[in-house]
Motif scaffolding. Sequence first.
Motif, PDB file in Angstrom:
ATOM      1  N   ASN A   1       0.801  -1.223   0.000  1.00  0.00           N
ATOM      2  CA  ASN A   1       0.000   0.000   0.000  1.00  0.00           C
ATOM      3  C   ASN A   1       0.834   1.274   0.000  1.00  0.00           C
ATOM      4  N   VAL A   2       2.089   1.154  -0.436  1.00  0.00           N
ATOM      5  CA  VAL A   2       2.926   2.329  -0.677  1.00  0.00           C
ATOM      6  C   VAL A   2       3.025   2.510  -2.184  1.00  0.00           C
ATOM      7  N   ILE A   3       2.526   3.642  -2.691  1.00  0.00           N
ATOM      8  CA  ILE A   3       2.504   3.886  -4.131  1.00  0.00           C
ATOM      9  C   ILE A   3       3.136   5.237  -4.436  1.00  0.00           C
ATOM     10  N   THR A   4       3.333   5.525  -5.705  1.00  0.00           N
ATOM     11  CA  THR A   4       3.906   6.816  -6.121  1.00  0.00           C
ATOM     12  C   THR A   4       2.814   7.749  -6.639  1.00  0.00           C
ATOM     13  N   ASN A   5       3.178   9.015  -6.781  1.00  0.00           N
ATOM     14  CA  ASN A   5       2.254  10.004  -7.339  1.00  0.00           C
ATOM     15  C   ASN A   5       1.816   9.624  -8.756  1.00  0.00           C
ATOM     16  N   ALA A   6       2.727   9.045  -9.545  1.00  0.00           N
ATOM     17  CA  ALA A   6       2.383   8.639 -10.908  1.00  0.00           C
ATOM     18  C   ALA A   6       1.365   7.510 -10.899  1.00  0.00           C
ATOM     19  N   GLU A   7       1.510   6.578  -9.961  1.00  0.00           N
ATOM     20  CA  GLU A   7       0.563   5.464  -9.872  1.00  0.00           C
ATOM     21  C   GLU A   7      -0.807   5.937  -9.399  1.00  0.00           C
ATOM     22  N   LEU A   8      -0.829   6.913  -8.504  1.00  0.00           N
ATOM     23  CA  LEU A   8      -2.112   7.463  -8.068  1.00  0.00           C
ATOM     24  C   LEU A   8      -2.794   8.205  -9.211  1.00  0.00           C
ATOM     25  N   GLU A   9      -2.020   8.948  -9.988  1.00  0.00           N
ATOM     26  CA  GLU A   9      -2.602   9.669 -11.124  1.00  0.00           C
ATOM     27  C   GLU A   9      -3.172   8.688 -12.140  1.00  0.00           C
TER      28      GLU A   9
ATOM     29  N   LEU B   1      -0.148   5.067   1.475  1.00  0.00           N
ATOM     30  CA  LEU B   1       0.887   6.098   1.531  1.00  0.00           C
ATOM     31  C   LEU B   1       1.321   6.418   0.112  1.00  0.00           C
ATOM     32  N   VAL B   2       1.283   7.717  -0.236  1.00  0.00           N
ATOM     33  CA  VAL B   2       1.627   8.173  -1.585  1.00  0.00           C
ATOM     34  C   VAL B   2       2.933   8.953  -1.523  1.00  0.00           C
ATOM     35  N   LEU B   3       3.912   8.517  -2.308  1.00  0.00           N
ATOM     36  CA  LEU B   3       5.216   9.159  -2.338  1.00  0.00           C
ATOM     37  C   LEU B   3       5.284  10.127  -3.510  1.00  0.00           C
ATOM     38  N   MET B   4       5.542  11.393  -3.212  1.00  0.00           N
ATOM     39  CA  MET B   4       5.609  12.427  -4.237  1.00  0.00           C
ATOM     40  C   MET B   4       7.028  12.469  -4.806  1.00  0.00           C
ATOM     41  N   CYS B   5       7.244  11.661  -5.829  1.00  0.00           N
ATOM     42  CA  CYS B   5       8.587  11.529  -6.415  1.00  0.00           C
ATOM     43  C   CYS B   5       8.902  12.731  -7.297  1.00  0.00           C
ATOM     44  N   GLY B   6      10.094  13.261  -7.119  1.00  0.00           N
ATOM     45  CA  GLY B   6      10.512  14.436  -7.868  1.00  0.00           C
ATOM     46  C   GLY B   6      11.091  14.091  -9.231  1.00  0.00           C
ATOM     47  N   MET B   7      11.648  15.108  -9.881  1.00  0.00           N
ATOM     48  CA  MET B   7      12.170  14.979 -11.243  1.00  0.00           C
ATOM     49  C   MET B   7      13.671  14.701 -11.234  1.00  0.00           C
ATOM     50  N   GLU B   8      14.091  13.899 -12.209  1.00  0.00           N
ATOM     51  CA  GLU B   8      15.496  13.687 -12.493  1.00  0.00           C
ATOM     52  C   GLU B   8      15.713  13.794 -13.995  1.00  0.00           C
ATOM     53  N   LYS B   9      16.962  13.981 -14.396  1.00  0.00           N
ATOM     54  CA  LYS B   9      17.274  14.012 -15.822  1.00  0.00           C
ATOM     55  C   LYS B   9      16.863  12.703 -16.468  1.00  0.00           C
ATOM     56  N   ALA B  10      16.271  12.788 -17.642  1.00  0.00           N
ATOM     57  CA  ALA B  10      15.749  11.597 -18.318  1.00  0.00           C
ATOM     58  C   ALA B  10      16.867  10.640 -18.697  1.00  0.00           C
ATOM     59  N   ASP B  11      16.531   9.372 -18.682  1.00  0.00           N
ATOM     60  CA  ASP B  11      17.481   8.330 -19.047  1.00  0.00           C
ATOM     61  C   ASP B  11      17.944   8.514 -20.501  1.00  0.00           C
ATOM     62  N   GLY B  12      19.215   8.370 -20.735  1.00  0.00           N
ATOM     63  CA  GLY B  12      19.763   8.461 -22.084  1.00  0.00           C
ATOM     64  C   GLY B  12      20.237   9.837 -22.488  1.00  0.00           C
ATOM     65  N   VAL B  13      19.945  10.849 -21.679  1.00  0.00           N
ATOM     66  CA  VAL B  13      20.320  12.218 -22.048  1.00  0.00           C
ATOM     67  C   VAL B  13      21.833  12.415 -21.993  1.00  0.00           C
ATOM     68  N   GLU B  14      22.495  11.762 -21.052  1.00  0.00           N
ATOM     69  CA  GLU B  14      23.941  11.911 -20.957  1.00  0.00           C
ATOM     70  C   GLU B  14      24.638  11.448 -22.241  1.00  0.00           C
ATOM     71  N   ARG B  15      24.076  10.427 -22.872  1.00  0.00           N
ATOM     72  CA  ARG B  15      24.642   9.951 -24.139  1.00  0.00           C
ATOM     73  C   ARG B  15      24.516  11.038 -25.205  1.00  0.00           C
ATOM     74  N   LEU B  16      23.375  11.718 -25.254  1.00  0.00           N
ATOM     75  CA  LEU B  16      23.188  12.818 -26.194  1.00  0.00           C
ATOM     76  C   LEU B  16      24.143  13.975 -25.877  1.00  0.00           C
ATOM     77  N   GLN B  17      24.307  14.245 -24.584  1.00  0.00           N
ATOM     78  CA  GLN B  17      25.222  15.317 -24.184  1.00  0.00           C
ATOM     79  C   GLN B  17      26.637  15.031 -24.660  1.00  0.00           C
ATOM     80  N   ALA B  18      27.055  13.778 -24.565  1.00  0.00           N
ATOM     81  CA  ALA B  18      28.401  13.414 -25.007  1.00  0.00           C
ATOM     82  C   ALA B  18      28.557  13.629 -26.511  1.00  0.00           C
TER      83      ALA B  18
END
Length: 346
Positions: A126-134, A258-275
């Motif tokens: 019964n612990v979920i994330t904000n995305a799962e609640l949405e 319990l709902v966990l309000m997960c924040g933002m992180e840089k998207a997966d794969g972006v570092e490869r584009l940056q390189a």
Amino acid sequence: MKERNILIIGGGPAGMETAHQLKQLGLHPIIIERNDKLGGHLAQWDRLFPSSDDAEELLEKLKEQVEGIEVKLNTRVVNIERQGQTFHVTLSNNKTLDIDAIILCTGFDLFKAEKKQEYGYGIYNNVITNAELEKYFKTHQDERINDPKRIGFVHCVGSRDVKVNNTYCSKVCCATALKQACEIKDEFPEADVYCFYMDLRMFGKGYEDLYLKAQKDFDIKCVRGRVCEVSENMEGKLVIKAEDTLLGTPMKMTLDLLVLMCGMEKADGVERLQAMLNLNSSSDGFIENSNPFTEMNCTKEKGVFVVGSCTSPKTLPDTLSEARSAAMEVFNYLNDNGQQTTDNSL
């Protein structure tokens, strides 16, 4: 006059609005999206804060704006080579494109809640994330949400947290938590709903009204304090330990959800584009822009631009506003470099 190809990497709200604006300016935008549909996180959302507008309506409007624009789904960038002012881009479908400017609209990923083991995500049902609640609000299908009587929201999960090396504020979590708290109270009127926060950052237009509405009309109880431990009792209910930092007293409470309000992180794969593009990261890990005041859409690499939360956490209105300004930055860049456009309306 030669048609100018602008590659937009990312088909979320930032990418779609940017493409629409570029087309209006007589340029030829090409959207590539790694998933099988456009929309990004917006496609997973039910209601938007602070007004509770239908997310689907905005998504459909953005999709209508990009009708007739070249879109490549299930596609990634494999390689980028620069020759003068032209980028030679190889895609995952083995196609190659000659591109005059690149706009990164790569968005964000949500923080992985299982990294914060003390909250019990992936351990207790019964612990979920904000995305799962949405998603539940959108589909009303989640066996974990079964007439809960007491519900808790934990703010700043993966944000403002030195332990996970994310010291920045994710900007939207407080408003999202109160929006979702009101919605779940609508679903389950008899439930008691608690929001555990560090600091409520309700800075945008209408956000403070949402905060007052949550307390006055929905009886949402806002508790300034961090949840430090989550466990489960013999009855299968969640037991949380926290501290009310305003009163300076410890708290212990049982919850059904319990709902966990997960924040933002840089998207997966972006570092490869940056390189590939020789782009730096700023101290918060997101892509660094040239200047946060005068060149927020530019990077140190000429012809490479950024929009939205690839540079830092952004609200949706901020993202759409940046998309419009980025289109003009690209237009001016091409004209300054003597690359005329083929807009017959000019």
